[in-house]
Design a protein around this motif. Structure first.
Motif, short mmCIF file in Angstrom:
data_model
loop_
_atom_site.label_atom_id
_atom_site.label_comp_id
_atom_site.label_asym_id
_atom_site.label_seq_id
_atom_site.Cartn_x
_atom_site.Cartn_y
_atom_site.Cartn_z
N SER A 41 26.84 24.16 16.59
CA SER A 41 27.13 25.04 17.71
C SER A 41 28.47 24.70 18.33
O SER A 41 29.06 23.65 18.08
CB SER A 41 26.02 24.91 18.77
OG SER A 41 26.36 25.54 19.98
N ASN B 202 23.75 33.05 21.56
CA ASN B 202 23.11 31.75 21.82
C ASN B 202 21.68 31.70 21.30
O ASN B 202 20.82 31.07 21.92
CB ASN B 202 23.12 31.41 23.32
CG ASN B 202 24.50 31.47 23.93
OD1 ASN B 202 25.50 31.44 23.23
ND2 ASN B 202 24.56 31.54 25.24
N TRP C 233 24.76 27.40 23.80
CA TRP C 233 26.07 27.88 23.37
C TRP C 233 25.89 28.72 22.11
O TRP C 233 24.81 28.79 21.53
CB TRP C 233 27.00 26.70 23.08
CG TRP C 233 27.23 25.78 24.24
CD1 TRP C 233 26.29 25.04 24.91
CD2 TRP C 233 28.47 25.50 24.89
NE1 TRP C 233 26.86 24.32 25.91
CE2 TRP C 233 28.21 24.57 25.93
CE3 TRP C 233 29.77 25.93 24.70
CZ2 TRP C 233 29.20 24.07 26.76
CZ3 TRP C 233 30.77 25.42 25.53
CH2 TRP C 233 30.48 24.52 26.54
N SER C 234 26.97 29.33 21.66
CA SER C 234 26.89 30.16 20.46
C SER C 234 26.62 29.30 19.24
O SER C 234 27.06 28.15 19.14
CB SER C 234 28.20 30.95 20.27
OG SER C 234 29.28 30.07 20.08
N ASN D 105 27.11 30.04 30.16
CA ASN D 105 27.48 30.05 28.74
C ASN D 105 28.18 31.34 28.33
O ASN D 105 28.00 31.82 27.22
CB ASN D 105 26.24 29.85 27.88
CG ASN D 105 25.56 28.54 28.18
OD1 ASN D 105 26.21 27.51 28.15
ND2 ASN D 105 24.28 28.58 28.50
N ARG E 221 33.91 30.73 27.82
CA ARG E 221 33.84 29.41 28.42
C ARG E 221 34.72 28.43 27.65
O ARG E 221 34.63 28.32 26.44
CB ARG E 221 32.39 28.90 28.41
CG ARG E 221 32.31 27.49 28.93
CD ARG E 221 30.89 26.98 29.02
NE ARG E 221 30.93 25.59 29.40
CZ ARG E 221 31.15 25.19 30.64
NH1 ARG E 221 31.30 26.07 31.58
NH2 ARG E 221 31.21 23.90 30.92
N ASP F 54 28.77 23.80 21.19
CA ASP F 54 28.57 22.69 22.14
C ASP F 54 28.84 21.33 21.52
O ASP F 54 28.58 20.30 22.13
CB ASP F 54 27.16 22.72 22.74
CG ASP F 54 26.07 22.44 21.71
OD1 ASP F 54 26.39 22.23 20.53
OD2 ASP F 54 24.89 22.45 22.10
N ASN G 30 21.08 23.49 30.32
CA ASN G 30 20.62 24.30 29.20
C ASN G 30 19.23 23.90 28.72
O ASN G 30 18.51 24.70 28.14
CB ASN G 30 21.63 24.20 28.04
CG ASN G 30 22.82 25.11 28.24
OD1 ASN G 30 22.71 26.32 28.10
ND2 ASN G 30 23.96 24.54 28.59
#
Length: 652
Positions: free
Chosen positions: A641, A594, A623-624, A294, A298, A643, A145
């Motif tokens: 996030s 994202n 990620w979102s 992503n 996921r 993540d 990422n």
């Protein structure tokens, strides 16, 4: 020592202050300012030197890449020289990016061409692999990422790196708090070699084991960089050289069997597609890799905590924060000087939660960050240093005072002495910031706590729940005051006016409701969103309301007239969170696409806040984005996030 630039010099090492090579007589100072100290690397295209700019005081360390054209014929040589010059211009443009070394100079001296670039101090990923062992899944996800957007940027400028490998990926010096997670180095020079030269000399551009099949044949494409990125990942995940992971007998990569621990199937699928031999079977772009990596469905990967609990005592800790506050939070009287212009950069990334981040808040003095997560914990961080100060843990036999379910909301009291957290366990808990102990806990709703807000006068706390109710509490005593019931679905956001007399709430029922708290009556209902409303923000003068939701739109409301003033299709996916800078000049929106977008705002002649129409700045996430909050200075933005990380962004 000084190193001679002449590639045919038999004895290139000279004394540090020598002006000319003692062996061949060549000048040891390039362009009257750059002195080579040693050779860092050598390949078919030339050499790379560690050097210093002797015109700087003290001398500035840099890297010099020497390109040695081997083409025969004046026309071919001129063409190669022009290509080199054009690429230097592109690198100069790209050099403003924090993850690409800055280009200082492009020089042509005699028959040779040179690029002078920033020297990035730090540790290569190859060194990190040797010291810490194979990379975990989450480290690989972060690497992808971080790096894929840079590759997309290069490819958009028609530049192919051609040498993606762990030794060309550097973790910058961690003493620099503004340093990015990874920097891509040693690119550009190989692009300047023409196809004619490669065909004539048989030179391999790239590194054995990492170079794509078509690149080995001298026909590199953008997909070649993606292939090398895939090889880099499986090397870092297994700890084995690519030669040990590729089977000539099967003509295939056999890397999964060497993984120290299983990884998510989607990551395996993405990496295997990157490693396809046929270019038409790989991803078409770095952006396509990010999208596949992503996707919304996921599975969440657990993070291990890197935080430390070895912090100073509470007294010394608070004193330290007071001293450091000046640097990050200027005098509030100067807040009006903050302008929407300027770039935003990730100042720090905080790790420690073992689940997606669900809530963030910044203390009124800008010293602390509070975060909540699905891991049932609330964490308190020092904003300036990024240190974890305390974890209010989830409820268990060892910690019976915490929450027993995901954290859904966090808020500070106006004096910054109390932290309030809400959870899906239907409880609201008051925490003492100084002693780090629970003050009291209240059962607030029949179904999850979904939103919290405090009034600036320090008297009220409002909580919203999945039951559609808004409860009012005495902020100091925790005693219930009133209950508001008009929404038919989950409350998603609550705003309290500074005097505690007006409340605004939004809900999954697609409505916004304004309440008069003097009489606990409904003033009006705003409708306009076609899908669930997720978040609200209000201008400092309380004349303009901004709402957002799953319909991907930002809607501006004139509160004096109760009417919609503007509507903007803002994101490609549902908007999850909003926050407005205290000065009212920037609106930040986070989304499941994202992205964080920063929207410049201004006041019109009536005092209403409106969107300027300028293109918003976009901050990319892997990620979102689930939660965002501005600091009181308007120059600091904190985001959480899926993540499991918290990022601190600053305006530069």
């Amino acid at each position: 020592m000084s190193h001679c630039f002449n590639p045919t010099c038999p004895q290139p090492v000279n004394e540090p202050t020598a002006q000319f090579c003692q062996s061949c007589g060549s000048s040891l100072v390039l362009g009257d300012r750059y002195r080579a100290l040693q050779v860092l690397g050598q390949g078919g295209f030339g050499k790379t030197f560690l050097a210093v700019d002797i015109t700087q005081n003290p001398p500035q360390t840099c890297v010099i890449k020497q390109f040695l054209p081997v083409q025969q014929g004046e026309s071919v040589r001129r063409k190669a020289s022009e290509l080199f010059r054009q690429e230097a211009e592109q690198l100069k443009e790209l050099g403003s990016h924090p993850q690409i070394p800055t280009l200082y100079a492009y020089l042509e001296v005699e028959d040779f061409q040179y690029l002078v670039q920033e020297f990035v101090r730090g540790q290569t990923l190859e060194q990190e692999l040797k010291q810490e062992g194979p990379f975990s899944e989450i480290k690989i996800l972060r690497l992808l990422n971080d790096l894929l957007p840079i590759l997309q940027l290069l490819h958009d400028h028609q530049i192919i790196h051609r040498d993606i490998k762990p030794t060309n990926l550097i973790r910058p010096n961690l003493e620099d708090p503004t340093a990015p997670d990874v920097v891509l180095v040693d690119f550009g020079a190989s692009k300047y070699a023409t196809r004619e030269a490669m065909a004539r000399t048989g030179t391999l551009i790239g590194s054995a084991g990492y170079a794509a099949p078509e690149q080995v044949m001298g026909r590199a494409e953008f997909a070649s960089d993606l292939y090398s990125m895939g090889v880099t990942c499986i090397h870092l995940m297994t700890g084995l050289h690519p030669f040990d992971l590729y089977s000539p007998a099967d003509d295939a990569w056999n890397w999964e069997q060497y993984l120290p621990q299983p990884v998510d199937a989607r990551l395996v699928q993405v990496l295997n597609k990157l490693l396809k031999r046929a270019t038409n079977q790989r991803f078409r772009s770095a952006a396509a890799v990010l999208k596949a990596l992503n996707a919304r469905d996921r599975p969440v990967v657990r993070l291990s905590s890197r935080s430390t609990e070895s912090m100073p005592s509470v007294g010394s800790e608070l004193a330290l924060m007071q001293r450091e506050a000046v640097a990050l939070n200027p005098d509030p009287s100067q807040a009006s000087s903050v302008t929407p212009a300027g770039e935003w950069t990730c100042y720090r990334t905080l790790t420690g939660h073992e689940g997606p981040i669900t809530a963030v808040a910044v203390s009124p003095d800008g010293l602390l960050i509070a975060t909540g997560s699905t891991d049932r914990s609330v964490k308190l961080w020092h904003l300036e240093t990024g240190h974890l100060l305390h974890t209010f843990t989830g409820k268990s036999l060892l910690s019976p005072t915490g929450h027993s379910d995901r954290i859904s909301a966090v808020a500070f009291s106006p004096d910054g002495r109390t932290l309030i957290s809400g959870s899906d366990d239907c409880r609201v808990i008051w925490w003492d910031i100084e002693t780090r102990r629970r003050i009291f806990s209240r059962m607030g709703h029949e179904w999850v706590i979904s939103a919290l807000a405090t009034s600036q006068n320090g008297q009220l706390l409002a909580s919203g729940g999945g039951d559609g109710l808004v409860n009012l509490w005495d902020l100091e005593s925790g005693e219930p005051i009133a209950r508001l019931h008009k929404h038919r679905d989950r409350i998603t956001s609550i705003l309290l006016s500074p005097d505690g007399q007006t409340l605004i709430s939004s809900s999954y029922d697609c409505t916004i409701r304004l309440w008069d708290l003097k009489s606990d009556r409904l003033i009006s209902t705003l409708r306009g969103h076609s899908d669930r409303i997720s978040s609200l923000a209000v201008s400092p003068n309380w004349l303009t309301l901004v709402s957002a939701g799953c319909d991907r739109t930002l809607r501006f409301w004139d509160l004096s007239q109760g009417k919609q003033a503007q509507s903007i299709l803002a994101h490609r996916d549902a908007i999850t969170c909003l926050t407005l800078a205290p000065q009212g000049h920037v609106l930040a929106s986070g989304s499941e696409d994202n992205r964080i977008k920063l929207w410049n705002l201004r006041q019109d002649e009536t005092g209403s806040t409106i969107f300027t129409g300028e293109k918003p700045k976009s901050l990319a996430y892997g990620w979102s984005v689930s939660a965002i909050a501005f600091g009181p200075d308007g120059r600091t933005l904190v985001s959480g996030s899926a993540d499991e990380t918290v990022r601190i962004w600053i305006q530069v």
